[in-house]
Design a protein around this motif. Structure first.
Motif: not given
Length: 115
Positions: A108-115
């Motif tokens: 797995g590879t972590r994707v974080t989408v946030s401002s």
């Protein structure tokens, strides 16, 4: 035993893009499905996109039109181009290979989408 190694996960702002990559440790028959699942915190692992020779790619409804899966059989790699990212796609993304008789998963590879 096939080993899959993902890369490309990162933190990105909403509306941004990322490209995930996955390399297999050995040649993967083009007729086997390769693709991506994701798992958000506290939720089940769900299909994002899958690709198999001779068939159209399959996408989750939530990503269709924004994500593109591609595959380079010569390099034993599968990619996931993710555009117009939204916070709700924040998750760990897993690469997989699947046939009728086996399946393999990456770490797995972590994707974080946030401002």
């Amino acid at each position: 035993q096939v080993q899959l190694v993902e890369s490309g996960g990162d933190w990105v702002r909403p509306g941004g893009s990322l490209r995930l990559s996955c390399v297999a440790s050995q040649t993967i028959y083009s007729g086997y499905a390769m693709g991506w699942y994701r798992q958000a915190p506290g939720k089940e692992r769900v299909l994002v996109a899958t690709l198999r020779a001779g068939r159209d790619p399959t996408y989750a409804d939530s990503v269709r039109g924004r994500f593109t899966i591609s595959r380079d059989n010569a390099k034993n790699m599968v990619y996931l181009q993710m555009n117009s990212l939204k916070p709700e796609v924040t998750a760990v993304y897993f690469c997989y290979v699947k046939s009728d008789s086996m399946e393999y998963w990456g770490q797995g590879t972590r994707v974080t989408v946030s401002s």
